[in-house]
Design a protein around this motif. Structure first.
Motif, PDB file in Angstrom:
ATOM      1  N   SER A  24       0.438  -0.792  -0.149  1.00  0.00           N
ATOM      2  CA  SER A  24       0.205  -0.389   0.288  1.00  0.00           C
ATOM      3  C   SER A  24       0.851   1.723  -0.424  1.00  0.00           C
ATOM      4  CB  SER A  24      -1.016   0.283   1.320  1.00  0.00           C
ATOM      5  OG  SER A  24      -2.241  -1.083   0.893  1.00  0.00           O
ATOM      6  N   GLU A  52      -3.750  -2.019  -2.555  1.00  0.00           N
ATOM      7  CA  GLU A  52      -3.901  -1.467  -1.649  1.00  0.00           C
ATOM      8  C   GLU A  52      -5.501  -1.281  -1.055  1.00  0.00           C
ATOM      9  OE1 GLU A  52      -3.505   3.737  -1.380  1.00  0.00           O
ATOM     10  OE2 GLU A  52      -3.927   2.948  -3.735  1.00  0.00           O
ATOM     11  N   HIS A  56      -7.493  -1.231   2.246  1.00  0.00           N
ATOM     12  CA  HIS A  56      -8.544  -0.791   2.228  1.00  0.00           C
ATOM     13  C   HIS A  56     -10.086  -1.309   2.490  1.00  0.00           C
ATOM     14  CE1 HIS A  56      -6.150   2.929   2.041  1.00  0.00           C
ATOM     15  NE2 HIS A  56      -6.603   3.004   0.548  1.00  0.00           N
ATOM     16  N   ARG A  61     -12.135   0.301   5.647  1.00  0.00           N
ATOM     17  CA  ARG A  61     -11.973   1.959   4.431  1.00  0.00           C
ATOM     18  C   ARG A  61     -13.105   2.478   3.100  1.00  0.00           C
ATOM     19  NH1 ARG A  61      -5.782   3.366   5.268  1.00  0.00           N
ATOM     20  NH2 ARG A  61      -5.698   2.806   7.454  1.00  0.00           N
TER      21      ARG A  61
END
Length: 378
Positions: A24, A52, A56, A61
């Protein structure tokens, strides 16, 4: 993300987490090495971006949906990014673990809906094809050495299977017969589709079907990796020794006649055979017996993927074909030539996308075609 436990190089969720964090925050040092992003031009499909995105999702996220998880399917597991990684990260394996997570939570790829049922139906079709295309005298379920062509070998490359059998006969290994056990595929597509439980079930069935053999010769690079590495990682005991077709032919190389004329050929290393199994010298020994061998741009451990792995032909078919065309483009730019490979899936992908100036051949088929001397000359 405990779903990654089946991966040999990613033994714990902590290791997966560490790899996701490293990737990431990496400045994309392996960007150039991903054939998927190179063929599509999509920044979202670089190894760093895919990892990445999965990170997440792991951290909450980004919600886990089929749409947000789409980039993790843009990977063939070819492992070329790992070659250039300073941390020896394995994005291909971690992304496969992410697929298991996505599928378990109902966010799998739409093109792979109900895949286990489709996989079993395909197995049934391929068993029927095996019985109709391979003579009964050339298949068995009780020989000491069995030949496992792989699902693409039976489904799309029957002439190559017959050529291998003819080559076995010519080299004094006529006792090797095609495995006729009701199982055609080692189960790698189930892992690539994110169906871990389905893979475990299938692996147990295959192990039971193959236990009567001492050795199984395999002409699918993903199957070689699956049977050698993923089965043991899942606790599935496989009795026979698993040998790639290239390795088996190399053991017979001194019995293969040398043709009077040897053409120039290029060898394409299958990713799973070269980078996962480390089989690079054996196919070159065999080809050098009957041809003048030349290396392609990107070979052995730095080979470039043909697009056939990771179920990419189902999830991103245009990208898969573009990768195959990209792989052959340097040969075409030099006026064409012959490319030989030792994997049924690679053979199919490259043949389907080869320009008119490039001929693609399976290893056994090419060698068989070059043998012109009588058997007595052995």
């Amino acid at each position: 993300m405990g779903c990654g436990l089946y991966f040999v190089a990613v033994p714990t969720p902590a290791r997966i987490t560490a790899q996701l964090e490293h990737c990431s925050f990496c400045p994309k040092l392996c960007r150039h090495a991903c054939p998927v992003s190179a063929a599509t031009g999509r920044e979202a499909l670089t190894p760093q971006a895919k990892m990445e995105r999965l990170n997440h999702i792991r951290l909450g996220r980004v919600p886990l949906t089929a749409e947000t998880a789409e980039p993790i399917w843009g990977c063939t597991g070819c492992r070329q990014c790992t070659v250039y990684c300073e941390h020896d990260n394995e994005p291909g394996r971690v992304l496969m673990a992410g697929r298991v997570l996505a599928t378990q939570r109902g966010a799998g790829h739409p093109a792979l809906a109900d895949y286990p049922a489709r996989f079993r139906a395909r197995e049934d079709r391929l068993v029927t094809q095996l019985h109709s295309r391979i003579p009964a005298a050339q298949r068995t379920d009780d020989a000491a050495i069995g030949f496992w062509p792989g699902c693409d070998g039976i489904g799309k490359g029957t002439p190559d299977v017959l050529a291998a059998l003819a080559l076995f006969q010519r080299a004094g290994a006529g006792h090797v017969k095609v495995v006729d056990s009701g199982r055609i595929c080692g189960g790698y597509p189930l892992i690539a589709a994110g169906y871990l439980d389905g893979f475990r079930w299938h692996a147990a069935k295959v192990a039971s079907a193959l236990r009567r053999f001492r050795t199984v010769v395999v002409n699918c690079s993903a199957c070689v990796y699956t049977l050698r590495a993923l089965y043991p990682a899942e606790g599935v005991v496989l009795s026979p020794e698993i040998v790639s077709l290239a390795e088996f032919l190399a053991s017979l190389v001194d019995r293969i006649p040398r043709p009077e004329e040897r053409r120039i050929v290029y060898y394409h290393d299958p990713c799973y055979l070269a980078r996962y199994a480390g089989v690079t010298e054996a196919p070159r020994r065999v080809l050098s017996r009957v041809a003048e061998l030349r290396e392609m741009h990107g070979s052995e451990g730095d080979t470039e993927c043909c697009g056939g792995g990771g179920l990419l032909p189902k999830t991103m078919p245009a990208a898969a074909d573009a990768m195959a065309r990209r792989r052959l483009a340097p040969i075409a730019s030099r006026g064409g030539g012959t490319v030989v490979t030792s994997c049924a899936t690679c053979s199919f992908m490259l043949k389907r996308n080869a320009p008119s100036s490039v001929e693609v051949c399976d290893l056994a088929s090419y060698v068989t075609a070059q043998i012109t001397e009588p058997a007595a000359a052995l």
